[in-house]
Design a protein around this motif. Structure first.
Motif, PDB file in Angstrom:
ATOM      1  N   ARG A 272      13.221 -34.804  12.867  1.00  0.00           N
ATOM      2  CA  ARG A 272      12.614 -33.733  14.254  1.00  0.00           C
ATOM      3  C   ARG A 272      11.596 -33.167  13.719  1.00  0.00           C
ATOM      4  O   ARG A 272      10.096 -32.503  14.294  1.00  0.00           O
ATOM      5  N   ASN A 275       9.083 -33.989  12.020  1.00  0.00           N
ATOM      6  CA  ASN A 275       8.224 -34.763  13.119  1.00  0.00           C
ATOM      7  C   ASN A 275       8.166 -36.303  12.533  1.00  0.00           C
ATOM      8  O   ASN A 275       7.038 -37.540  12.354  1.00  0.00           O
ATOM      9  N   GLU A 361      -1.941 -31.517  15.132  1.00  0.00           N
ATOM     10  CA  GLU A 361      -0.526 -31.355  14.819  1.00  0.00           C
ATOM     11  C   GLU A 361      -0.298 -29.797  16.409  1.00  0.00           C
ATOM     12  O   GLU A 361      -0.090 -29.885  16.893  1.00  0.00           O
ATOM     13  N   TYR A 388       0.624 -41.099  15.958  1.00  0.00           N
ATOM     14  CA  TYR A 388       0.919 -39.824  15.851  1.00  0.00           C
ATOM     15  C   TYR A 388       0.568 -39.123  16.558  1.00  0.00           C
ATOM     16  O   TYR A 388       1.689 -38.681  16.348  1.00  0.00           O
ATOM     17  N   ILE A 392       4.043 -36.495  17.589  1.00  0.00           N
ATOM     18  CA  ILE A 392       4.471 -34.964  17.674  1.00  0.00           C
ATOM     19  C   ILE A 392       4.307 -34.711  18.448  1.00  0.00           C
ATOM     20  O   ILE A 392       5.612 -33.722  18.432  1.00  0.00           O
ATOM     21  N   ARG A 395       8.400 -34.455  19.409  1.00  0.00           N
ATOM     22  CA  ARG A 395       9.418 -34.079  18.670  1.00  0.00           C
ATOM     23  C   ARG A 395       9.643 -32.563  19.936  1.00  0.00           C
ATOM     24  O   ARG A 395      10.657 -31.618  19.153  1.00  0.00           O
TER      25      ARG A 395
END
Ligand code: G6P
Ligand code: MG
Length: 483
Positions: A272, A275, A361, A388, A392, A395
């Motif tokens: 995690r 990522n 991110e 993606y 993120i 997580r």
């Protein structure tokens, strides 16, 4: 509306390949269907993949397909009479020269010539996932002479591991290379690599996948002692992968069962933090192969994996060859939902003291911080090309569902593995820009995920269709006209 956040991976096999059964599994909550390339023919896998996609589409569900490569599992050859029975104290030999189909009470052939080189006197060898244990007493040019420490039956082609790991078979066999091509042909969403030793093994798999024209995300199965020997080895392997699997069967044999629980927590945490998505696998509902009810210990095991923040829990023989595959998926779904209600699991202190590396991110994590601290937020919408951005987001621990909006089939299936992420098919380019927010929220209203008065967070980039482009976040009030 409560969405189950933890995802369910179930292995397909003889017990779960009829259209009726598969449909029941999908309705029971299957998120990722695993095709185990250790068993079955290419045509069987083709038929299963096609059925999963047909039936998921029929029910408006998104189910990812994961192919699991057999890998270089080292196995003994065959016995003349299929099976022997070993007792504590018996002498037994592994031979690279003995005929492959003529094992006896004293000796069996082995197809892995390096076994002799890789083993030393005093090593412990574990057969059949540790059901039989032997110690090496003596080495000759082509044989290992052992004494039996734990006795039991031994039959054709059983696997062999060394306590502490270190048997150095290369990670990809000729069969694996053929199956990588099959995975590309079937457009699988994930491909699991068995027994990778390090990043180089994953890079080789990635190259072969690319050459075959596949787009599957690669899952490193963490199942060798070397892979968890230290943080550097583990993180190197995780970084070289798109997701990882805590493959507790072989891993437990190599490192010993006492180490396994701690290592599971560590692998999940590291995955995690880096990522990546993570699957917890092996024997989670083992007794359900023959029983309609899990044991309390199995309930605890699944729930604890949820509390460890795994993305997914996995069924192997329970769904592939068991008597109660549908009940096993139902039980997992029920236990995951129960464990997710435990409050420690809905807030995150993760990465609070860290710097972020990328613009998308930063937005993804800002969205999670807002979602977790602004009580009216009932959903997050993430416009995504590849999955993606929602990866993120997921997580970070939260109780707020994350909806991945994407027009691409691959992405719609892929995100089915990520904890707390749900697919909404959506093409932002098909909506005039000034209507986008409203159109996006309307999808959630249709799903019953939000109602007027709720708040929704939406992330996107300035241009459509660029992966990595997310640079903005909106907080939208459901029910007000949105622009
Ligand atoms: C969609 C949005 C873009 C965004 C992208 C992010 O295409 O329309 O504005 O930049 O998703 O995709 P990613 O693969 O990075 O999650
Ligand atoms: Mg394994």
């Amino acid at each position: 509306m409560t969405f189950r956040r933890t995802k369910i991976v179930a292995t397909l096999g003889p017990a779960s390949s009829s259209p009726e059964r598969l449909e029941q599994l999908i309705l029971a909550g299957l998120d990722v269907a695993r095709l185990n390339f250790s068993h079955g023919t290419p045509d069987e896998h083709r038929a299963r993949a096609r059925l999963v996609r047909e039936l998921a589409a029929k029910h408006g569900r998104f189910v990812a397909l994961l192919g699991d490569l057999q890998g270089p599992k080292i196995r003994i050859a065959k016995f003349a009479d299929k099976r022997i029975e070993l007792a504590v104290g018996d002498r037994f030999r592994f031979s690279v020269t003995h005929p492959r189909d003529a094992g006896t009470q004293e000796v069996v052939g082995i197809d892995y010539p390096d076994l002799i080189k890789d083993c030393s006197v005093g090593d412990e060898l574990l057969l059949d996932d540790g059901r039989v244990v032997m110690r090496v007493e003596e080495k000759t040019a082509d044989e290992l002479h052992c004494v039996v420490l734990i006795g039991g039956p031994l039959s054709d082609h059983k696997g062999i591991n060394r306590r502490g790991g270190g048997l150095t078979a290369p990670a990809l066999t000729a069969k694996d290379k053929a199956d990588i091509k099959l995975a590309a042909e079937l457009e699988l969403d994930y491909l699991a690599v068995s027994f990778p030793r390090d990043a180089a093994d994953m890079q080789l798999a990635r190259r072969l996948r690319d050459e075959a024209g596949g787009t599957a995300w690669l899952v490193a199965k963490i199942e060798r002692a070397e892979a968890v020997a230290d943080d550097e080895a583990l993180d190197g392997l995780i970084r070289a992968s798109d997701a990882v699997m805590v493959a507790r069967g072989d891993l437990g044999v190599e490192i010993g069962d006492a180490e396994l629980v701690g290592i599971q927590k560590k692998i999940i945490q590291h995955a995690r933090r880096l990522n990546k998505a993570v699957i917890t696998a092996t024997q989670m509902m083992e007794s359900m192969i023959h029983s309609p009810m899990p044991t309390r210990a199995e309930v605890s095991d699944v729930a604890n994996a949820v509390l460890d923040s795994t993305d997914a829990v996995m069924l192997s023989a329970e769904s592939a060859a068991g008597e109660y595959p549908v009940e096993a998926v139902q039980a997992m779904a029920r236990i995951c939902l129960g464990a997710e209600r435990y409050p420690a699991n809905t807030r995150s202190k993760h990465r609070m003291g860290e710097q972020f590396k990328r613009c998308d991110e930063s937005i993804a994590l800002a969205a999670m911080y807002t979602a977790n601290h602004f009580p009216g937020v009932k959903a997050i919408i993430s416009l995504t090309e590849s999955g993606y951005t929602p990866l993120i987001m997921s997580r970070i621990r939260s109780s707020v569902p994350i909806f991945a909006y994407s027009p691409h089939r691959e992405t719609q299936a892929r995100v089915a593995l990520f904890r707390g992420v749900y697919t909404v098919p959506f093409d932002p380019a098909a909506v005039p820009p000034e209507k986008l927010n409203q159109a996006a929220v309307d999808e959630l209203l249709k799903l019953g995920a939000v109602e007027p008065g709720d708040w929704v967070i939406l992330t996107k980039g300035d241009s459509y269709n660029t992966t990595g482009g997310t640079n903005g976040m909106k907080i939208l009030h459901v029910g007000e006209p949105l622009v």
